[in-house]
Scaffold this active site. Structure first.
Site, PDB file in Angstrom:
ATOM      1  N   HIS A   1       0.817  -1.215   0.000  1.00 43.83           N
ATOM      2  CA  HIS A   1       0.000   0.000   0.000  1.00 43.83           C
ATOM      3  C   HIS A   1       0.848   1.261   0.000  1.00 43.83           C
ATOM      4  O   HIS A   1       0.359   2.340   0.330  1.00 43.83           O
ATOM      5  CB  HIS A   1      -0.948   0.010   1.205  1.00 43.83           C
ATOM      6  CG  HIS A   1      -1.945  -1.116   1.181  1.00 43.83           C
ATOM      7  ND1 HIS A   1      -2.688  -1.501   2.262  1.00 43.83           N
ATOM      8  CD2 HIS A   1      -2.322  -1.949   0.175  1.00 43.83           C
ATOM      9  CE1 HIS A   1      -3.478  -2.522   1.938  1.00 43.83           C
ATOM     10  NE2 HIS A   1      -3.263  -2.820   0.679  1.00 43.83           N
TER      11      HIS A   1
ATOM     12  N   CYS B   1       6.041  12.160 -13.068  1.00 45.75           N
ATOM     13  CA  CYS B   1       7.433  11.774 -13.372  1.00 45.75           C
ATOM     14  C   CYS B   1       8.066  10.937 -12.266  1.00 45.75           C
ATOM     15  O   CYS B   1       9.205  10.512 -12.387  1.00 45.75           O
ATOM     16  CB  CYS B   1       8.280  13.010 -13.656  1.00 45.75           C
ATOM     17  SG  CYS B   1       8.717  13.966 -12.189  1.00 45.75           S
TER      18      CYS B   1
ATOM     19  N   SER C   1      -2.962  -8.672  10.734  1.00 47.47           N
ATOM     20  CA  SER C   1      -3.823  -8.326   9.605  1.00 47.47           C
ATOM     21  C   SER C   1      -5.128  -9.085   9.732  1.00 47.47           C
ATOM     22  O   SER C   1      -5.137 -10.277  10.054  1.00 47.47           O
ATOM     23  CB  SER C   1      -3.145  -8.700   8.283  1.00 47.47           C
ATOM     24  OG  SER C   1      -4.063  -8.548   7.205  1.00 47.47           O
ATOM     25  N   SER C   2      -6.219  -8.406   9.469  1.00 50.45           N
ATOM     26  CA  SER C   2      -7.514  -9.075   9.541  1.00 50.45           C
ATOM     27  C   SER C   2      -7.718  -9.975   8.319  1.00 50.45           C
ATOM     28  O   SER C   2      -8.661 -10.749   8.268  1.00 50.45           O
ATOM     29  CB  SER C   2      -8.629  -8.038   9.616  1.00 50.45           C
ATOM     30  OG  SER C   2      -8.480  -7.101   8.570  1.00 50.45           O
TER      31      SER C   2
ATOM     32  N   ASN D   1      -2.989 -12.656  15.388  1.00 46.05           N
ATOM     33  CA  ASN D   1      -3.921 -11.528  15.311  1.00 46.05           C
ATOM     34  C   ASN D   1      -4.840 -11.571  16.523  1.00 46.05           C
ATOM     35  O   ASN D   1      -5.216 -12.639  16.983  1.00 46.05           O
ATOM     36  CB  ASN D   1      -4.754 -11.612  14.016  1.00 46.05           C
ATOM     37  CG  ASN D   1      -5.411 -10.300  13.661  1.00 46.05           C
ATOM     38  OD1 ASN D   1      -4.770  -9.260  13.675  1.00 46.05           O
ATOM     39  ND2 ASN D   1      -6.701 -10.337  13.357  1.00 46.05           N
TER      40      ASN D   1
ATOM     41  N   ASP E   1      -1.746 -10.502  22.126  1.00 45.72           N
ATOM     42  CA  ASP E   1      -1.031  -9.272  21.807  1.00 45.72           C
ATOM     43  C   ASP E   1       0.233  -9.596  20.988  1.00 45.72           C
ATOM     44  O   ASP E   1       1.047 -10.439  21.384  1.00 45.72           O
ATOM     45  CB  ASP E   1      -0.655  -8.573  23.122  1.00 45.72           C
ATOM     46  CG  ASP E   1       0.164  -7.337  22.880  1.00 45.72           C
ATOM     47  OD1 ASP E   1      -0.382  -6.376  22.320  1.00 45.72           O
ATOM     48  OD2 ASP E   1       1.361  -7.349  23.226  1.00 45.72           O
ATOM     49  N   ILE E   2       0.381  -8.938  19.861  1.00 47.95           N
ATOM     50  CA  ILE E   2       1.469  -9.276  18.936  1.00 47.95           C
ATOM     51  C   ILE E   2       2.852  -9.023  19.534  1.00 47.95           C
ATOM     52  O   ILE E   2       3.756  -9.835  19.402  1.00 47.95           O
ATOM     53  CB  ILE E   2       1.277  -8.507  17.611  1.00 47.95           C
ATOM     54  CG1 ILE E   2       0.083  -9.125  16.868  1.00 47.95           C
ATOM     55  CG2 ILE E   2       2.526  -8.561  16.740  1.00 47.95           C
ATOM     56  CD1 ILE E   2      -0.491  -8.237  15.808  1.00 47.95           C
TER      57      ILE E   2
HETATM   58 ZN   LIG Z   1       7.112  15.508 -11.900  1.00 50.31          ZN
END
Ligand SMILES: [Zn+2]
Length: 253
Positions: A126, A137, A200-201, A225, A242-243
């Site tokens: 993302h 450019c 991530s869900s 998760n 908890d991660i």
């Molecule tokens: Zn540009």
């Protein structure tokens, strides 16, 4: 298997990591919440308060570009103060010892790079919210540059080289997924023997397809998760805790 408690989950995760040759961590917002980065999609999150600005609106309207940048600068406090959390540090440790060739992330907060993973080895599905690019450019701009000009004129600035519009380097709603990143994520997924889906869900497609792809290709699948995900049933290990707590034992000091 859903771990009955966090100790069992950590022990089983250690066995899987020890046995693996090529680990691909795949991270979502949950790994960064302890770093003070808001989860945009959560109830009460920014995207539920402000309707997201669509990519075509950004391109066609100066007022929408101004609004997009006002929102970005309003979040600056969160992003500039954030430091890698325990999850980031654990993954950077796996990377340093050669267990993980890199990381695939849905996050835009640059915290994997800050934790010591080379920018080339962070596959961002993302994009990245900590710098900007010209949409025509592709020239890179730092946020400071944009902010100074926005402050002086009250208008979101255009590219000084080509006049194209300058946008944070994220993938907006209505904007195509970055082909190179998608391709690299797929290659890493197909080459791994352990896929770690973290925070991530697993509901945002096409990104959510990667854990399924890994599993079908014979890799082990671990899901860390807080909440249940749709892929829990096919995972080899699910830890709903908890991660930072689950991953902190894997930080190498
Ligand atoms: Zn540009």
């Amino acid at each position: 298997m859903i771990a009955p408690d966090v100790e069992t989950g950590i022990a089983r995760l250690r066995e899987l990591i020890d046995a693996a040759q090529a680990i691909v961590p795949f991270t979502g917002a949950g790994i960064s919440t302890e770093c003070g980065i808001p989860d945009f999609r959560s109830p009460g999150g920014i995207w539920t308060k402000n309707r997201p600005i669509q990519f075509d609106e950004f391109q066609s309207s100066q007022e929408m570009r101004n609004e997009a940048w006002r929102r970005r600068f309003a979040m600056e406090e969160h992003f500039s103060r954030a430091r890698p959390g325990r999850g980031h540090l654990a993954l950077a440790s796996l990377y340093r010892v050669g267990k993980a060739p890199g990381v695939v992330t849905q996050n835009i907060d640059n915290l994997h790079q800050s934790s010591g993973i080379a920018a080339d080895d962070v596959v961002e599905l993302h994009g990245n919210n900590t710098y900007a690019v010209c949409l025509r450019c592709a020239k890179r701009y730092e946020l400071r540059w944009v902010k100074d000009r926005f402050g002086a004129s009250g208008q979101a600035p255009d590219c000084s080289d080509c006049g194209g519009h300058i946008k944070s380097a994220t993938v907006s709603f209505g904007q195509a997924m970055p082909e190179t990143a998608m391709q690299r994520a797929q290659e890493m997924t197909m080459a791994c023997d352990l896929f770690l889906a973290i925070g991530s869900s697993l509901v945002v497609w096409p990104a959510a397809g990667f854990p399924l792809m890994a599993k079908r290709n014979g890799a082990r699948l671990v899901i860390l998760n807080r909440e249940a995900t749709e892929l829990d049933e096919i995972a080899d290990l699910v830890v709903r805790d908890d991660i930072g707590t689950v991953l902190s034992p894997f930080i190498a000091h």
